[in-house]
Design a protein around this motif. Structure first.
Motif, PDB file in Angstrom:
ATOM      1  N   ASN B 289       0.850  -1.186   0.000  1.00 14.93           N
ATOM      2  CA  ASN B 289       0.000   0.000   0.000  1.00 14.93           C
ATOM      3  C   ASN B 289       0.883   1.232   0.000  1.00 14.93           C
ATOM      4  N   GLY B 290       0.552   2.184  -0.829  1.00 11.27           N
ATOM      5  CA  GLY B 290       1.350   3.401  -0.886  1.00 11.27           C
ATOM      6  C   GLY B 290       0.472   4.637  -0.863  1.00 11.27           C
ATOM      7  N   VAL B 291       0.974   5.672  -0.182  1.00  9.34           N
ATOM      8  CA  VAL B 291       0.270   6.954  -0.146  1.00  9.34           C
ATOM      9  C   VAL B 291       1.280   8.055  -0.461  1.00  9.34           C
ATOM     10  N   ASN B 292       0.969   8.886  -1.425  1.00  5.06           N
ATOM     11  CA  ASN B 292       1.768  10.085  -1.686  1.00  5.06           C
ATOM     12  C   ASN B 292       0.925  11.299  -1.323  1.00  5.06           C
ATOM     13  N   LEU B 293       1.441  12.134  -0.432  1.00  3.35           N
ATOM     14  CA  LEU B 293       0.767  13.385  -0.092  1.00  3.35           C
ATOM     15  C   LEU B 293       1.688  14.500  -0.555  1.00  3.35           C
ATOM     16  N   LEU B 294       1.352  15.131  -1.671  1.00  2.00           N
ATOM     17  CA  LEU B 294       2.301  16.062  -2.276  1.00  2.00           C
ATOM     18  C   LEU B 294       1.661  17.418  -2.545  1.00  2.00           C
ATOM     19  N   ARG B 295       2.474  18.449  -2.375  1.00  6.12           N
ATOM     20  CA  ARG B 295       2.005  19.811  -2.659  1.00  6.12           C
ATOM     21  C   ARG B 295       3.118  20.617  -3.318  1.00  6.12           C
ATOM     22  N   ASP B 296       2.843  21.915  -3.521  1.00  4.38           N
ATOM     23  CA  ASP B 296       3.806  22.786  -4.217  1.00  4.38           C
ATOM     24  C   ASP B 296       4.255  22.113  -5.526  1.00  4.38           C
ATOM     25  N   LYS B 297       5.565  22.021  -5.748  1.00  2.79           N
ATOM     26  CA  LYS B 297       6.035  21.396  -6.987  1.00  2.79           C
ATOM     27  C   LYS B 297       6.669  20.036  -6.710  1.00  2.79           C
ATOM     28  N   GLN B 298       6.234  19.390  -5.633  1.00  2.00           N
ATOM     29  CA  GLN B 298       6.816  18.093  -5.283  1.00  2.00           C
ATOM     30  C   GLN B 298       6.555  17.052  -6.370  1.00  2.00           C
ATOM     31  N   HIS B 299       7.522  16.191  -6.520  1.00  2.00           N
ATOM     32  CA  HIS B 299       7.418  15.084  -7.478  1.00  2.00           C
ATOM     33  C   HIS B 299       7.650  13.786  -6.696  1.00  2.00           C
ATOM     34  N   GLY B 300       6.687  12.891  -6.715  1.00  2.00           N
ATOM     35  CA  GLY B 300       6.816  11.626  -5.970  1.00  2.00           C
ATOM     36  C   GLY B 300       6.473  10.447  -6.861  1.00  2.00           C
ATOM     37  N   ASP B 301       7.327   9.447  -6.842  1.00  2.00           N
ATOM     38  CA  ASP B 301       7.191   8.303  -7.748  1.00  2.00           C
ATOM     39  C   ASP B 301       7.225   7.016  -6.926  1.00  2.00           C
ATOM     40  N   MET B 302       6.264   6.131  -7.187  1.00  2.00           N
ATOM     41  CA  MET B 302       6.339   4.795  -6.604  1.00  2.00           C
ATOM     42  C   MET B 302       6.320   3.810  -7.752  1.00  2.00           C
ATOM     43  N   THR B 303       7.376   3.042  -7.846  1.00  2.00           N
ATOM     44  CA  THR B 303       7.531   2.088  -8.935  1.00  2.00           C
ATOM     45  C   THR B 303       7.692   0.697  -8.341  1.00  2.00           C
ATOM     46  N   LEU B 304       6.796  -0.204  -8.725  1.00  2.00           N
ATOM     47  CA  LEU B 304       6.800  -1.543  -8.139  1.00  2.00           C
ATOM     48  C   LEU B 304       6.939  -2.583  -9.247  1.00  2.00           C
ATOM     49  N   VAL B 305       7.826  -3.526  -9.030  1.00  2.00           N
ATOM     50  CA  VAL B 305       7.963  -4.634  -9.975  1.00  2.00           C
ATOM     51  C   VAL B 305       7.799  -5.924  -9.178  1.00  2.00           C
ATOM     52  N   VAL B 306       6.761  -6.663  -9.485  1.00  2.00           N
ATOM     53  CA  VAL B 306       6.508  -7.917  -8.769  1.00  2.00           C
ATOM     54  C   VAL B 306       6.745  -9.068  -9.738  1.00  2.00           C
ATOM     55  N   ASP B 307       7.665  -9.928  -9.354  1.00  2.00           N
ATOM     56  CA  ASP B 307       8.012 -11.057 -10.201  1.00  2.00           C
ATOM     57  C   ASP B 307       7.462 -12.337  -9.568  1.00  2.00           C
TER      58      ASP B 307
END
Lengths: 250, 440
Positions: B289-307
Motif C-alpha cells: 500500500n502506498g500513499v503520496n501526499l504532495l504539494r507545491d512542486k513536489q514530485h513523488g514516484d512509486m515504482t513496483l515490480v513484482v516477479d
C-alpha cells in the motif's frame, strides 16, 4: 413570529430561471408541506435554502431568524439551525458514521461558541436516538450510508436531525423509495421532533407522506412559484384532482 | 568502453564525485572492483532520464541535474542535531538503528539492547574485513538500475540485520535515516534477513535534522523474507522539502510467507521508491500500500515490480496519491507472471485525488503474463473531490477545509488501514492529518 421569510426569490441554474419570484413565510413551530409536479422547483428551493453550489440567486431574499441566509456558507446555515434531509443521501466510504456525526455536531457547536460534547455524552445521545429509530449500532460503525438500504439512509437523516436539533428541517421527498413500514418509522421519528420552536418544510410529490406527517399548511408550487396555499385539506383535494389545474394558473 | 561517446551532462561531475569519495568508501580488493564496475554501469546512462523507459515520468536529469559530492562523516554537532530529529521520529518501544548522512550512528542506535534473536552489524565493518571478498555480494543485486549502480559505487554504510528463525518480535525495529548535511549526497545500503517462521515489524523513516537542506539521499535495502515468515514493513518518508530521495528496495519472499509493505511519502522535492519483489516460494502473499501526499512542486514516484516466479502466490498493490498545487505523482506497477507461476493472483489499483487543476498524476500499470491459469488485473482512477459529498458534509456543519480533510482522510484511509500495528497506524493517520492541516 416568522422563522423563515422568502421574498420574491428568483433563481437560475445555468441560464435557466427555475424560481420566478417565490414568496413564502414559515412561522416557528409550524409544519408546511410543499407539493407540486416534477419540475416545479421544489427541490431547487430546498437546495437554495441549504446553500448548495450551482444555483444563482438573481433576485429576492431569504431571511432566517431575521438574518440574511443567502450571505452564509452552507456550514454556517447548518450551525444556525437549517437542516436539509436529502432526497438521495450520499454514501461516503471510509468515513465511519460515528466519526461523521461527532465531527459534524462538534463543528456546529464550535461555530455557535458552545462547548464540544464529551465522548460519553455523545455516545449516550447517539445510542438513545438510534434505538428509538430502530438503527442497529453496527450500522453506525460503517461508512456513512455505505451499504444502507433506502429506508436506512432516510432513518440516518432523521437520526442526524434528532442529534443536531435544528430549528428548520427541510425534508426533500422523504418518501421516495420507501415502503410503508420504512416510511412509518421515518415519519414517527420526524413527528417526535415536532415542537413549538421547530419548523418543518415537507416537500413531497404525493399526498401519502402527509398522512404520516400531518402539515399545518399546504402550498402548491408550479413553474417556480407558490400558486396556492391552504390547510391540510388542500393535499387531499390535490390527490383527487391532480396538479393540472395549477399548470394553467402559473 | 565508450563512455566518452555518451553525451551526459552529469558525467564529468559524477566521475569527480566518485574520485573524491575514494578515501571514504569502505572495502578494498573485490569490493573496490565491484564499486568501479558499478560506477561504470552508472556512467553508461548517467542520471536516469525520460528516454529510459523505467524512468519515463521521473526524469532525474531534468529534475536533479547534478550528482552532489558525498556528505562528510557527521561530526559531533551534526550528531547532536540528528539526535533531536530522531527523538521526534522514534516509534515508542522500537529498537532504533540510526544512520546519519549514510553512516550508522552507534550512539543514537540501540545496538546494545537488541531483542533476542536479532543481530546487527555495520555494512562498513563487514566490507572492511580482510576476508571481505566473500561478502562483496552485499553490493550486488540481480536488478540493474542506474541509481542502484550508483548506490553500489558510493555506499558508505548500512546495517546488516539478521533475525533468527522463529523469532517473534513484539516491538518494531526502526531504521531511521537522518540527513544533517546540506548540498551533499548520502548512499546507504542495508540488508535484512528474516529467518524462517519469524515475525518482524520493520519501520523505516527518512527525516531531516534542523538545517539540513537540498541534500540527495540514495538508500537501498535488500530484504529476504524466509519461509513461513511474516514481515510488516512501514516506510515514513518525511525528507526536507527541497531534498531528493531515491530509495531502492529488493525483496525475496520465501514460501508460505507474508510481506506487508506500506509507504507514505510527504517529504522531498523529488522522490522515488522503486521496489522489486521476487515471489520465490509457493503460497506466499504480498501486500503493498502506498500513499503520496504532495504539494507545491513536489514530485513523488512509486515504482513496483513484482516477479511471480513460482505458482500459487498472491500480490495486492493499492496506491493513493493526494496532489495539491502543481504536485506530480507517478505510479508504475509491473506484474510479471512466469510460465511456471500458475494460480498467481495479482492485482493493482492506483487512485489519484487532484486538489488543484495544475496537479498531475501518471500511472503505468503493466502485466506480463506467461502462465495460462492466473487471475491478474489493474485499475486506475484520477479525479477531484466529489462535490456532492462535499456539499453533504458542509450542509451538516463542516467548514470547507474540514469537509475536504475528512474526504481526503477517507481516500487515503483505505491504504493506511492495511497497517496491522495499531500504534503505527495511529502514527501514520496523525501524520496524514498534519499534512492536511498544513493545507489551510
Amino acid at each position: 413570529m416568522a422563522l423563515l421569510e422568502i421574498k420574491n426569490l428568483q433563481v437560475r441554474v445555468e441560464e435557466r430561471e427555475i424560481l420566478h419570484g417565490l414568496t413564502l413565510t414559515i412561522d416557528a413551530g409550524k409544519v408546511h408541506a410543499i407539493m407540486g409536479p416534477n419540475g416545479s422547483g421544489k427541490s431547487t428551493l430546498s437546495h437554495v435554502i441549504a446553500g448548495k453550489p450551482g444555483y444563482e440567486v438573481t433576485g429576492g431574499e431569504i431571511l432566517f431568524k431575521g438574518e440574511d441566509l443567502l450571505a452564509m456558507a452552507p456550514d454556517e446555515r447548518a450551525a444556525k439551525g437549517v437542516f436539509l434531509a436529502f432526497q438521495y443521501p450520499v454514501e461516503i466510504p471510509g468515513v465511519a458514521t460515528m466519526t461523521f456525526l461527532r465531527t459534524a455536531l462538534n463543528a456546529q457547536r464550535k461555530a455557535r461558541g458552545e462547548e464540544e460534547y464529551s465522548t460519553p455524552d455523545f455516545l449516550k445521545k447517539v445510542r438513545e436516538i438510534s434505538k428509538s429509530l430502530n438503527i442497529p449500532q453496527d450500522m453506525l460503525k460503517r461508512g456513512v450510508n455505505v451499504g444502507f438500504s433506502g429506508g436506512e439512509k432516510k432513518r440516518n437523516e432523521v437520526l442526524q436531525m434528532a442529534l443536531f436539533q435544528p430549528s428548520l428541517c427541510i425534508l426533500d421527498e422523504m418518501d421516495s423509495g420507501l415502503d410503508i413500514d420504512a416510511l412509518r418509522i421515518a415519519a414517527d421519528g420526524v413527528n417526535a421532533l415536532r415542537s413549538p420552536e421547530r419548523s418543518m418544510i415537507v416537500i413531497t410529490h404525493y399526498q401519502r407522506l402527509l398522512n404520516y406527517i400531518v402539515p399545518d399548511v399546504v402550498h402548491v408550487m408550479s413553474k417556480g412559484r407558490v400558486v396556492k396555499s391552504g390547510g391540510k385539506e388542500l393535499a387531499l383535494e390535490l390527490e383527487a384532482s391532480g396538479y393540472a389545474q395549477f399548470e394553467d394558473a402559473a | 568502453m565508450n563512455v566518452a561517446l555518451v553525451k551526459n551532462d552529469s558525467g564529468p561531475a559524477a566521475s569527480s564525485v566518485f574520485a573524491a569519495a575514494q578515501g571514504r568508501l569502505p572495502g578494498t580488493g573485490k569490493v573496490a572492483e565491484i564499486r568501479r564496475d558499478a560506477f561504470a554501469a552508472f556512467e553508461r546512462t548517467g542520471l536516469p532520464h525520460r528516454r529510459i523507459e523505467e524512468w519515463k515520468y521521473t526524469d532525474l536529469r531534468a529534475l536533479v541535474r547534478d550528482v552532489l559530492p558525498l556528505a562528510g562523516a557527521p561530526d559531533a554537532a551534526a550528531l547532536a542535531r540528528a539526535k533531536a530529529a530522531v527523538a521526534e521520529a522514534a516509534i515508542e518501544g522500537a529498537t532504533k538503528l540510526v544512520l546519519v548522512d549514510g553512516v550508522v550512528a552507534t550512539d543514537l542506535s540501540d545496538l546494545a539492547a537488541l531483542p533476542s534473536g536479532v543481530t546487527v552489524r555495520m555494512l562498513r565493518a563487514v566490507l572492511d574485513e580482510q576476508s571481505n571478498d566473500s561478502r562483496a555480494d552485499l553490493l550486488l543485486t540481480k536488478t540493474s538500475d542506474p541509481m542502484l549502480s550508483l548506490n553500489a559505487a558510493l555506499v558508505t554504510d548500512g546495517v546488516v540485520v539478521t533475525v533468527a528463525d522463529g523469532t517473534q518480535l513484539s516491538s518494531p525495529l526502526q531504521l531511521i535515516h537522518v540527513a544533517t548535511a546540506s548540498k551533499a549526497a548520502r548512499y546507504s545500503r542495508s540488508h535484512v534477513r528474516v529467518g524462517q517462521g519469524a515475525r518482524v515489524t520493520l519501520v523505516e523513516s527518512a527525516i531531516a535534522a534542523a538545517g539540513a537542506a537540498a541534500y540527495q539521499a540514495n538508500d537501498a535495502a535488500v530484504v529476504w523474507v524466509g519461509d513461513e515468515a511474516q514481515l510488516s514493513h512501514v516506510r515514513l518518508m518525511r525528507d526536507a522539502s527541497d531534498a531528493v530521495n531515491v530509495s531502492s528496495e529488493l525483496f525475496t519472499i520465501g514460501a508460505k510467507s507474508r510481506l506487508n509493505l506500506f509507504n507514505m511519502t510527504s517529504g522531498a522535492a523529488v522522490s522515488r521508491l522503486q521496489a522489486f519483489f521476487t515471489m520465490a516460494g509457493e503460497g506466499s502473499e504480498l501486500i503493498v500500500n502506498g500513499v503520496n501526499l504532495l504539494r507545491d512542486k513536489q514530485h513523488g514516484d512509486m515504482t513496483l515490480v513484482v516477479d511471480h516466479a513460482v505458482p500459487g502466490c498472491t500480490s495486492r498493490e493499492n496506491f493513493r496519491a493526494v496532489l495539491d498545487d502543481r504536485a506530480h505523482s507517478v505510479f508504475q506497477g509491473r506484474i510479471i507472471v512466469r510460465q511456471d507461476a500458475q494460480q498467481t493472483d495479482g492485482k493493482m489499483m492506483t487512485r489519484a485525488l487532484l486538489l488543484s487543476d495544475e496537479a498531475e498524476a501518471d500511472s503505468k500499470p503493466e502485466l506480463e503474463i506467461f502462465a495460462d491459469d492466473v487471475s491478474c488485473g489493474h485499475g486506475a482512477t484520477a479525479g477531484a473531490l466529489d462535490d456532492s459529498l462535499l456539499f453533504y458534509l458542509r450542509a451538516r456543519g463542516l467548514p470547507e477545509k474540514q469537509a475536504q480533510a475528512l474526504l481526503i482522510q477517507a481516500f487515503v484511509g483505505e491504504a493506511i488501514e492495511a497497517i496491522e500495528d495499531d500504534h503505527l497506524r495511529e502514527r501514520v493517520i496523525a501524520s496524514a492529518q498534519d499534512w492536511m492541516e498544513a493545507r489551510a
